[in-house]
Design an enzyme around this catalytic site. Structure first.
Site, short mmCIF file in Angstrom:
data_model
loop_
_atom_site.label_atom_id
_atom_site.label_comp_id
_atom_site.label_asym_id
_atom_site.label_seq_id
_atom_site.Cartn_x
_atom_site.Cartn_y
_atom_site.Cartn_z
N TYR A 38 0.84 -1.20 0.00
CA TYR A 38 0.00 0.00 0.00
C TYR A 38 0.88 1.26 0.00
CZ TYR A 38 -3.68 3.28 1.32
OH TYR A 38 -4.55 4.33 1.34
N ASP A 39 1.87 1.26 0.87
CA ASP A 39 2.76 2.42 0.98
C ASP A 39 3.50 2.68 -0.32
OD1 ASP A 39 1.95 2.83 3.52
OD2 ASP A 39 3.68 1.85 4.46
N SER A 84 -34.44 15.32 15.63
CA SER A 84 -33.96 14.31 16.58
C SER A 84 -35.06 13.25 16.73
CB SER A 84 -33.59 14.95 17.91
OG SER A 84 -34.73 15.56 18.45
N LEU A 85 -34.84 12.33 17.63
CA LEU A 85 -35.77 11.21 17.76
C LEU A 85 -36.53 11.29 19.07
CD1 LEU A 85 -33.55 8.22 16.59
CD2 LEU A 85 -35.58 9.08 15.44
N LYS A 115 -28.60 1.84 17.74
CA LYS A 115 -28.39 3.28 17.90
C LYS A 115 -27.03 3.45 18.56
CE LYS A 115 -30.62 7.42 19.82
NZ LYS A 115 -29.43 7.97 20.44
N LYS A 313 -34.61 3.18 23.97
CA LYS A 313 -33.38 3.35 24.75
C LYS A 313 -33.11 2.15 25.65
CE LYS A 313 -31.52 6.96 25.14
NZ LYS A 313 -30.88 8.16 24.73
N CYS A 407 -3.04 5.95 59.43
CA CYS A 407 -3.83 4.90 58.80
C CYS A 407 -5.21 4.85 59.45
CB CYS A 407 -3.15 3.55 58.95
SG CYS A 407 -4.20 2.17 58.44
N CYS A 428 -0.69 -3.93 60.57
CA CYS A 428 -2.01 -3.32 60.34
C CYS A 428 -3.02 -4.42 60.00
CB CYS A 428 -1.92 -2.31 59.21
SG CYS A 428 -3.54 -1.66 58.73
S1 IVH Z 1 -32.30 8.23 12.59
C1 IVH Z 1 -35.11 11.47 11.61
N1 IVH Z 1 -30.83 6.10 13.07
O1 IVH Z 1 -29.45 9.34 17.43
C2 IVH Z 1 -34.30 10.33 12.12
N2 IVH Z 1 -30.35 8.07 14.29
O2 IVH Z 1 -31.19 10.66 19.38
C3 IVH Z 1 -33.07 10.79 12.70
N3 IVH Z 1 -28.47 7.85 15.85
O3 IVH Z 1 -29.52 12.51 15.96
C4 IVH Z 1 -32.23 9.81 13.30
N4 IVH Z 1 -28.01 5.77 15.38
O4 IVH Z 1 -27.35 11.12 15.78
C5 IVH Z 1 -31.06 7.38 13.38
N5 IVH Z 1 -29.60 4.16 13.35
C6 IVH Z 1 -29.83 5.43 13.66
C7 IVH Z 1 -29.05 6.12 14.60
C8 IVH Z 1 -29.35 7.44 14.91
C9 IVH Z 1 -27.68 6.81 16.09
C10 IVH Z 1 -28.40 9.18 16.52
C11 IVH Z 1 -28.50 10.36 15.58
C12 IVH Z 1 -29.69 11.13 16.05
C13 IVH Z 1 -29.79 10.68 17.48
C14 IVH Z 1 -31.19 10.88 18.01
#
Ligand code: IVH
Length: 671
Positions: A38-39, A84-85, A115, A313, A407, A428
């Site tokens: 590779y190098d 966000s979720l 996740k 979660k 101690c 001790c």
């Molecule tokens: S989908 C509209 N899929 O979790 C849907 N997010 O708490 C947006 N994340 O901001 C997110 N794994 O940074 C999605 N398989 C996954 C994920 C994921 C990690 C993160 C992501 C998001 C956050 C939400």
């Protein structure tokens, strides 16, 4: 200057070849060529680029490290907001969400993915070329971190397809593995820098370095989980999106599962939570998305999150709690460890109420006090620890944690040794009990744990390790909770432990710096106790693995009259030290010596811990997960993920029968 056709052809060939090698190495974990090869190709490429800079392609591997961003990152908008979720905190909430979707859309199916806990990033590709990388920011605009993102080798500079879409915004997570996080923190600590509290912060912090060469030095990875804006391509389904991203050359979130009913999703959720520790990257839950994009569209989104996706979660590995008190623990070597007593809190499924603060230097560095609010973390098999003191929440009445000047157990004098504070009183009781407990562990004396060891010392039955071997069942019966039967049982255990191989005997002496491994080196070299006790510093120094400090510790220990009299008393009390091997005897060559071994599946003739002990005695190191440095994976019935990992990494696979054959070769017959 005109570029000769042949040079241009070779140049294009080299860029494509090196990109392919990168892809196989970083994304697929399947190297195609040696580092040297590779190098060599990379140097050839650099040479051409030096002579003909006008032909440099944006996807050339040399374009991964650019210049510094002097005055900070520029702001950049997301074409489609990065929402966000919504969270489901447990199985019940997850079921409720799934039920609601199914009630509205009985045909809905789901794509369930891990996740991984990192920092999200959007990558903009125009005609297949990476043109911009933007952090999530506030969701509508983030920071332009293109130069930094380019240093991440799992981010393709060019999509691996012949006819790429006009534009596609790929979204995913920038991550650092648990192991790399620990190594990074150790390095930062050595260099006197600030450490990161968790892998997520380490990934985010590394991505946001103004000097991309710093980002390049951090082992970051990118895992794609979705798309934003796209043009010139169409999708119908979330799983199809991820499969397409695979084909484009990305690592995508795995293991994912397409589920058609609620129970399937719940099974996936449970399975992932159970296995979370076996992944290289920290996983804080799963993400469930409605698979069909047509249904996603009809569900729509609120201003914060889509209605078609949810995060399921897991139990958190990091929680906040308060330090109620601090106690001082004195170990077998006299080291005094401050231990924080916490308001009990569940972390990753285990209730944590005590956590070691390690030493008083650390206490001072963290400025941690009784009464403080802190983050407690317990990831993987890692022992819980305080990662951050929440100074903003510090109440007015906190109490500093001071090193004691005597101690806390015996009132004896203490000295500072490096970062540690040590009680130097030989008599001790904490040291005596600690040493006794340690000896019981090394000699595998069942039933002699912390509380029995403490009781033996407290009742004056044991003052030094030799006393243990003079105990009678009648003596043991003086301890609370012991009757004839239990005392006899413990007595028999002690009798059985009298015959001690030399390496274990040396281990239980607790010579500073001499653990199991060093004891084995010493035993292999000296072969008999007598010769070991007459060792000189120069002979010790001739042993590989023994340095000057260790040699000095050993000589000081064996010349000390008090220690000699304890050793003699042990022998008088019936301890028999077994020589490691007779002199002149050939040592059988062990096929396990120095090898890293992993077990997976059930073995028919041995339990996992027996097998582990045997191969360790033959010089192997047994680890719990497979990596490139693993030498062999022993495979029993119903092997797990480690078997697949072994195949993936090309690690030698040893079936059970072959394993027994190798043991026979090494002189251990299992039949
Ligand atoms: S989908 C509209 N899929 O979790 C849907 N997010 O708490 C947006 N994340 O901001 C997110 N794994 O940074 C999605 N398989 C996954 C994920 C994921 C990690 C993160 C992501 C998001 C956050 C939400």
């Amino acid at each position: 200057m005109a570029v000769p056709k042949e040079v241009l052809r070779r140049y294009n060939e080299l860029v494509d070849l090196l990109n392919k090698y990168d892809y196989y190495y970083y994304v697929l974990d399947r190297p195609l060529v040696s580092d040297a090869e590779y190098d060599r190709l990379k140097r050839e490429l650099e040479e051409i680029e030096k002579n003909y800079p006008e032909i440099i392609r944006p996807d050339s591997p040399t374009q991964r490290v650019g210049g510094k961003v002097a005055e900070g990152f520029r702001e950049a908008p997301h074409r489609i907001p990065m929402l966000s979720l919504e969270n489901a905190m447990n199985e019940n909430e997850l079921r409720q969400w799934l039920r609601k979707i199914k009630d509205q859309f009985p045909d809905a199916e789901f794509c369930a993915e891990p996740k991984f806990d990192g920092t999200s990033l959007e990558l903009v590709y125009e005609n297949g070329i990476l043109v911009r990388a933007i952090t999530r920011g506030d969701g509508t605009k983030g920071e332009d971190v293109t130069a930094n993102a380019k240093t991440i080798r799992t981010i393709p500079l060019r999509l691996r397809v012949d006819s790429p879409p006009v534009r596609i915004d790929v979204r995913g997570e920038v991550l650092i593995s648990r192991r790399d996080f620990e190594e990074l923190n150790e390095r930062l600590l050595r260099e006197g820098g600030r450490t990161f509290a968790n892998p997520r912060n380490a990934a985010a912090g590394s991505l946001r370095q103004l000097d991309p060469s710093i980002t390049a030095s951090r082992p970051l990875t990118f895992i794609a989980w979705g798309v934003g804006y796209y043009e010139g391509i169409s999708f119908e389904d979330q799983c199809q999106i991820l499969d397409t991203l695979d084909n484009f050359g990305f690592k995508t979130s795995r293991p994912r599962k397409r589920c058609s009913d609620i129970e399937e999703v719940v099974r996936y959720y449970r399975e992932m939570e159970e296995k979370r520790d076996s992944f290289d990257y920290e996983m804080d839950g799963i993400v469930v998305k409605v698979a069909q994009l047509s249904i996603q569209e009809r569900l729509g989104a609120t201003s914060h999150h889509p209605r078609w996706a949810i995060a399921g979660k897991f139990k958190p590995v990091e929680r906040t709690t308060r330090i109620k008190d601090v106690v001082y623990q004195v170990g077998r070597t006299g080291i005094i460890t401050p231990v924080a007593i916490l308001e009990p809190v569940e972390v990753g499924g285990v209730v944590v109420s005590r956590v070691s603060l390690h030493n008083f230097d650390q206490v001072r560095q963290m400025d941690v006090r009784v009464g403080d609010w802190v983050y407690v973390r317990r990831a993987g098999d890692v022992i819980p620890e305080i990662t951050t003191v929440i100074k903003e929440r510090r109440p007015p009445d906190t109490k500093p944690i001071e090193p004691p000047d005597r101690c806390p157990v015996c009132g004896g004098p203490v000295v500072k040794e490096g970062a540690y504070l040590k009680c130097i009183n030989m008599a001790c009781p904490a040291k005596q009990a600690g040493q006794l407990e340690y000896m019981a562990k090394v000699l595998e004396i069942e039933g002699l744990g912390e509380s029995t060891a403490n009781a033996m010392v407290k009742h004056g039955l044991v003052k030094d390790p030799a006393d243990l071997f003079a105990l009678t069942p009648r003596d043991i019966m003086k301890l609370p909770g012991y009757a004839v039967r239990s005392a006899t049982k413990l007595y028999e255990q002690i009798q059985r432990a009298r015959r001690i191989p030399l390496d274990k005997f040396i281990t239980v002496l607790s010579i500073p710096g001499v653990g199991k491994e060093t004891a084995r080196l010493l035993a292999e070299h000296f072969k008999t106790l007598d010769r070991f006790l007459n060792a000189t510093e120069s002979e010790l120094l001739s042993i590989r693995g023994i340095g000057p400090q260790l040699a000095k510790n050993i000589v000081t220990f064996i010349r000390n009259p008090q220690n000699r009299s304890v050793i003699e008393k042990m022998l008088r009390n019936g301890v028999e030290v077994l020589p490691v091997e007779k002199e002149g005897e050939e040592v059988k060559e062990s096929p396990f010596a120095g090898k890293r071994v992993v077990f997976t599946g059930e073995l028919e003739k041995l339990t996992r811990s027996q097998a582990k002990k045997i191969v360790e005695s033959l010089g192997a190191k047994v680890t719990s997960s497979v990596s490139r440095s693993t030498d062999m994976v022993v495979v029993g019935k119903n092997p797990g993920r480690k078997y697949r990992d072994a195949q993936r990494y090309g690690v030698r696979i040893v079936p059970e029968e072959e394993f027994y054959e190798m043991l026979r070769q090494a002189g251990v017959d299992i039949s």
